[in-house]
Motif scaffolding. Structure first.
Motif, PDB file in Angstrom:
ATOM      1  N   TYR A   1      78.028  75.681 -21.972  1.00  0.00           N
ATOM      2  CA  TYR A   1      78.310  77.102 -21.834  1.00  0.00           C
ATOM      3  C   TYR A   1      77.015  77.820 -21.481  1.00  0.00           C
ATOM      4  N   SER A   2      77.157  78.961 -20.794  1.00  0.00           N
ATOM      5  CA  SER A   2      75.997  79.684 -20.292  1.00  0.00           C
ATOM      6  C   SER A   2      76.388  81.132 -20.017  1.00  0.00           C
ATOM      7  N   PHE A   3      75.404  81.925 -19.621  1.00  0.00           N
ATOM      8  CA  PHE A   3      75.677  83.298 -19.210  1.00  0.00           C
ATOM      9  C   PHE A   3      76.708  83.306 -18.089  1.00  0.00           C
ATOM     10  N   ASN A   4      76.529  82.430 -17.096  1.00  0.00           N
ATOM     11  CA  ASN A   4      77.457  82.408 -15.958  1.00  0.00           C
ATOM     12  C   ASN A   4      78.863  81.978 -16.357  1.00  0.00           C
ATOM     13  N   SER A   5      78.995  81.013 -17.279  1.00  0.00           N
ATOM     14  CA  SER A   5      80.343  80.594 -17.670  1.00  0.00           C
ATOM     15  C   SER A   5      81.022  81.660 -18.531  1.00  0.00           C
ATOM     16  N   ARG A   6      80.233  82.565 -19.076  1.00  0.00           N
ATOM     17  CA  ARG A   6      80.812  83.636 -19.887  1.00  0.00           C
ATOM     18  C   ARG A   6      81.067  84.906 -19.089  1.00  0.00           C
ATOM     19  N   PHE A   7      80.124  85.287 -18.248  1.00  0.00           N
ATOM     20  CA  PHE A   7      80.210  86.586 -17.586  1.00  0.00           C
ATOM     21  C   PHE A   7      80.425  86.510 -16.075  1.00  0.00           C
ATOM     22  N   ALA A   8      80.417  85.317 -15.520  1.00  0.00           N
ATOM     23  CA  ALA A   8      80.646  85.145 -14.079  1.00  0.00           C
ATOM     24  C   ALA A   8      81.659  84.015 -13.907  1.00  0.00           C
ATOM     25  N   GLU A   9      81.425  83.156 -12.944  1.00  0.00           N
ATOM     26  CA  GLU A   9      82.360  82.057 -12.680  1.00  0.00           C
ATOM     27  C   GLU A   9      81.663  80.711 -12.772  1.00  0.00           C
ATOM     28  N   GLY A  10      80.736  80.571 -13.678  1.00  0.00           N
ATOM     29  CA  GLY A  10      80.015  79.317 -13.829  1.00  0.00           C
ATOM     30  C   GLY A  10      80.856  78.228 -14.469  1.00  0.00           C
ATOM     31  N   VAL A  11      80.395  77.001 -14.339  1.00  0.00           N
ATOM     32  CA  VAL A  11      81.066  75.845 -14.923  1.00  0.00           C
ATOM     33  C   VAL A  11      80.766  75.818 -16.420  1.00  0.00           C
ATOM     34  N   GLY A  12      81.785  75.589 -17.219  1.00  0.00           N
ATOM     35  CA  GLY A  12      81.626  75.513 -18.665  1.00  0.00           C
ATOM     36  C   GLY A  12      82.612  76.431 -19.355  1.00  0.00           C
ATOM     37  N   THR A  13      82.516  76.478 -20.651  1.00  0.00           N
ATOM     38  CA  THR A  13      83.421  77.306 -21.440  1.00  0.00           C
ATOM     39  C   THR A  13      82.700  78.551 -21.919  1.00  0.00           C
ATOM     40  N   ASN A  14      83.348  79.309 -22.779  1.00  0.00           N
ATOM     41  CA  ASN A  14      82.740  80.498 -23.371  1.00  0.00           C
ATOM     42  C   ASN A  14      83.504  80.869 -24.631  1.00  0.00           C
ATOM     43  N   PRO A  15      82.914  81.688 -25.492  1.00  0.00           N
ATOM     44  CA  PRO A  15      83.576  82.019 -26.753  1.00  0.00           C
ATOM     45  C   PRO A  15      84.951  82.665 -26.591  1.00  0.00           C
TER      46      PRO A  15
ATOM     47  N   VAL B   1      74.452  74.730 -29.651  1.00  0.00           N
ATOM     48  CA  VAL B   1      73.025  74.579 -29.375  1.00  0.00           C
ATOM     49  C   VAL B   1      72.723  75.437 -28.156  1.00  0.00           C
ATOM     50  N   TRP B   2      71.657  76.242 -28.222  1.00  0.00           N
ATOM     51  CA  TRP B   2      71.261  77.101 -27.103  1.00  0.00           C
ATOM     52  C   TRP B   2      69.784  76.872 -26.826  1.00  0.00           C
ATOM     53  N   ASN B   3      69.424  76.797 -25.544  1.00  0.00           N
ATOM     54  CA  ASN B   3      68.035  76.623 -25.121  1.00  0.00           C
ATOM     55  C   ASN B   3      67.698  77.692 -24.094  1.00  0.00           C
ATOM     56  N   GLY B   4      66.639  78.436 -24.351  1.00  0.00           N
ATOM     57  CA  GLY B   4      66.179  79.408 -23.368  1.00  0.00           C
ATOM     58  C   GLY B   4      66.664  80.812 -23.660  1.00  0.00           C
ATOM     59  N   SER B   5      66.433  81.690 -22.696  1.00  0.00           N
ATOM     60  CA  SER B   5      66.799  83.102 -22.829  1.00  0.00           C
ATOM     61  C   SER B   5      68.311  83.268 -22.687  1.00  0.00           C
ATOM     62  N   GLY B   6      68.774  84.457 -23.030  1.00  0.00           N
ATOM     63  CA  GLY B   6      70.205  84.734 -22.955  1.00  0.00           C
ATOM     64  C   GLY B   6      70.792  84.595 -21.572  1.00  0.00           C
ATOM     65  N   LYS B   7      70.083  85.084 -20.559  1.00  0.00           N
ATOM     66  CA  LYS B   7      70.632  85.063 -19.203  1.00  0.00           C
ATOM     67  C   LYS B   7      70.321  83.764 -18.464  1.00  0.00           C
ATOM     68  N   GLU B   8      69.136  83.237 -18.608  1.00  0.00           N
ATOM     69  CA  GLU B   8      68.753  82.042 -17.862  1.00  0.00           C
ATOM     70  C   GLU B   8      68.985  80.745 -18.638  1.00  0.00           C
ATOM     71  N   GLY B   9      69.132  80.847 -19.938  1.00  0.00           N
ATOM     72  CA  GLY B   9      69.300  79.657 -20.762  1.00  0.00           C
ATOM     73  C   GLY B   9      70.687  79.058 -20.637  1.00  0.00           C
TER      74      GLY B   9
END
Length: 136
Positions: free
Chosen positions: A32-46, A8-16
């Motif tokens: 999961y979010s832009f930050n968990s995928r491309f930075a060091e945010g909390v969460g997982t990524n593909p 489930v995704w809500n919002g834009s690619g970068k801010e959602g």
């Protein structure tokens, strides 16, 4: 056999942001979010999930291959690194450390190469797959 997961995704690619849930609920609304995928945010990524799938599948397949060859591993530990470059997932690198009593280095490498080539996830991935296998 069929397995499923829901994203489930809500919002834009970068801010959602979004969440993932697997059929088993091992992942249950896991962020999961832009930050968990491309930075060091909390969460997982593909890519992290692909790495877990490949490491798990390869390691289990190797256990079966070793068993068929007459060996019982004491331990098998695989780290998988998925590389994402310029928007393309380009490779999966498996790093295996194993303890297998009574096996020769040559037979161990043969079994590891068999598992790399024949685990279902390796067969599904259309990318370069490399392996470093160390017998300890």
């Amino acid at each position: 056999m069929k397995r499923q997961a829901t994203a489930v995704w809500n919002g834009s690619g970068k801010e959602g942001n979004g969440h993932l849930t697997t059929q088993s609920t091992t992942l249950n609304k896991t962020q999961y979010s832009f930050n968990s995928r491309f930075a060091e945010g909390v969460g997982t990524n593909p890519e992290e999930l692909m790495a877990a799938a490949h490491a798990g599948c390869f390691t289990m397949k190797l256990s079966f291959v070793l068993g068929a060859a007459g060996f019982t591993p004491e331990s098998l530990e695989t780290k998988c690194t998925i590389t994402l470059e310029d928007g393309v997932i380009t490779s999966s690198h498996l790093q295996l450390t194993a303890k297998v009593p009574g096996i020769s280095s040559e037979k161990f490498q043969e079994c590891a190469a068999d598992a790399k080539a024949n685990c279902p996830v390796s067969k599904a991935y259309n990318m370069a797959i490399s392996l470093e296998a160390v017998l300890g």
